[in-house]
Design an enzyme around this catalytic site. Sequence first.
Site, mmCIF file in Angstrom:
data_model
loop_
_atom_site.group_PDB
_atom_site.id
_atom_site.type_symbol
_atom_site.label_atom_id
_atom_site.label_comp_id
_atom_site.label_asym_id
_atom_site.label_seq_id
_atom_site.Cartn_x
_atom_site.Cartn_y
_atom_site.Cartn_z
ATOM 1 N N ASP A 1 -19.645 -59.571 -3.849
ATOM 2 C CA ASP A 1 -18.588 -58.809 -3.154
ATOM 3 C C ASP A 1 -19.226 -58.114 -1.952
ATOM 4 O O ASP A 1 -20.455 -57.963 -1.879
ATOM 5 C CB ASP A 1 -17.949 -57.765 -4.082
ATOM 6 N N SER A 2 -18.366 -57.673 -1.036
ATOM 7 C CA SER A 2 -18.868 -56.952 0.134
ATOM 8 C C SER A 2 -19.442 -55.591 -0.259
ATOM 9 O O SER A 2 -20.166 -54.976 0.512
ATOM 10 C CB SER A 2 -17.733 -56.757 1.139
ATOM 11 N N CYS B 1 -14.260 -61.236 -4.261
ATOM 12 C CA CYS B 1 -13.796 -60.551 -3.064
ATOM 13 C C CYS B 1 -12.682 -61.401 -2.475
ATOM 14 O O CYS B 1 -12.892 -62.587 -2.176
ATOM 15 C CB CYS B 1 -14.966 -60.441 -2.086
ATOM 16 N N GLU C 1 -15.089 -46.961 -1.122
ATOM 17 C CA GLU C 1 -16.528 -47.021 -0.807
ATOM 18 C C GLU C 1 -17.121 -45.626 -0.605
ATOM 19 O O GLU C 1 -18.290 -45.401 -0.869
ATOM 20 C CB GLU C 1 -16.760 -47.870 0.456
ATOM 21 N N CYS D 1 -7.129 -57.099 -3.696
ATOM 22 C CA CYS D 1 -8.434 -56.667 -3.185
ATOM 23 C C CYS D 1 -9.169 -56.091 -4.379
ATOM 24 O O CYS D 1 -8.599 -55.284 -5.132
ATOM 25 C CB CYS D 1 -8.269 -55.604 -2.103
ATOM 26 N N HIS E 1 -11.366 -53.984 -4.678
ATOM 27 C CA HIS E 1 -11.598 -52.534 -4.663
ATOM 28 C C HIS E 1 -10.403 -51.746 -5.224
ATOM 29 O O HIS E 1 -10.560 -50.623 -5.686
ATOM 30 C CB HIS E 1 -11.830 -52.039 -3.228
HETATM 31 N N1 DGL Z 1 -13.217 -56.143 -2.087
HETATM 32 C C1 DGL Z 1 -12.872 -56.974 -1.012
HETATM 33 C C2 DGL Z 1 -11.616 -57.758 -1.280
HETATM 34 O O1 DGL Z 1 -11.304 -58.057 -2.425
HETATM 35 C C3 DGL Z 1 -12.855 -56.463 0.387
HETATM 36 C C4 DGL Z 1 -13.420 -55.166 0.721
HETATM 37 C C5 DGL Z 1 -13.852 -55.109 2.155
HETATM 38 O O2 DGL Z 1 -13.033 -54.891 3.043
HETATM 39 O O3 DGL Z 1 -15.056 -55.304 2.344
HETATM 40 O O4 DGL Z 1 -10.917 -58.121 -0.356
#
Ligand code: DGL
Length: 277
Positions: free
Chosen positions: A13-14, A76, A161, A195, A197
């Site tokens: 993941d990012s 991600c 984050e 997402c 997150h």
């Molecule tokens: N967690 C990531 C997703 O599912 C993206 C988060 C980011 O913007 O880096 O899209």
Amino acid sequence: MLTQIPGPIGIFDSGYGGLTIFDNIRKLLPAYDFIYLGDNARTPYGTRSFEVVYRFTRQAVIKLFEEGCHLVILACNTASAKALRNIQQKDLPLLDPSRRVLGVIRPTIEIADSITNSKHIGILGTSGTISSNSYMIELEKIFPHITVTGEACPMWVPLVENNEFNSPGADYFIKKHLNRILNTDPTIDTLILACTHYPLLINKIKEFLPPDITLFSQGEYVAKSLKDYLKRHPEMESKLTRKGTCRFLTTESADKFSETASIFLNQSIHVEQITID
Ligand code: DGL
């Protein structure tokens, strides 16, 4: 030269968001070994261009291959939307045709029809995921009778984050996007958190959501889909080691990752800082 010795499952993941997927996968498949890689130094990906997300994700996948992974999950949505297809079609045949990279969008889409009564679904994601139209395109292929509305929520990842997701400041941005998507299509009965997150915002989101709307979090289904994939692909399953271990890698400070990730996972973890390029 990539090793052919069996190895762990790679999860990418990012940043921290993929931990919500990892947690579900590890609970369902505890015997396997894992390496989690968070590109925290370059997060967020959600506002970056197609080319940049592809380049960063490709570098991370190669790193996980070099660490011995034969199977990598892009935990991600942004990377799944903007990089997965190119990696599968252009890179894997050259890097090693026997390795596999899977995303989170397809397993989420497959469940869509069974979770909506009104057949009107809302997708909440990063700007990158929503502007790629990946969810809409994939849903149209399998369930053309479902009406899909997307809403980009660019501030939600920075809130997670920066560990600000329980602060009063989060309320404004959560309400703003929920109101907007539900005004666009008032017949939506299901919102998909597209997402990785966003599950960390789930309690806040529920506070502002009408009770008749279902909030769908993808982790459990991605984990089930992986279990099913391994059953159907014994040739891949035999390349995975099973000692129940997990390594955590980050491109940012190991201490910071360890501190934040421990909150998400409810356990303290050892983290290694690495560089990828
Ligand atoms: N967690 C990531 C997703 O599912 C993206 C988060 C980011 O913007 O880096 O899209």
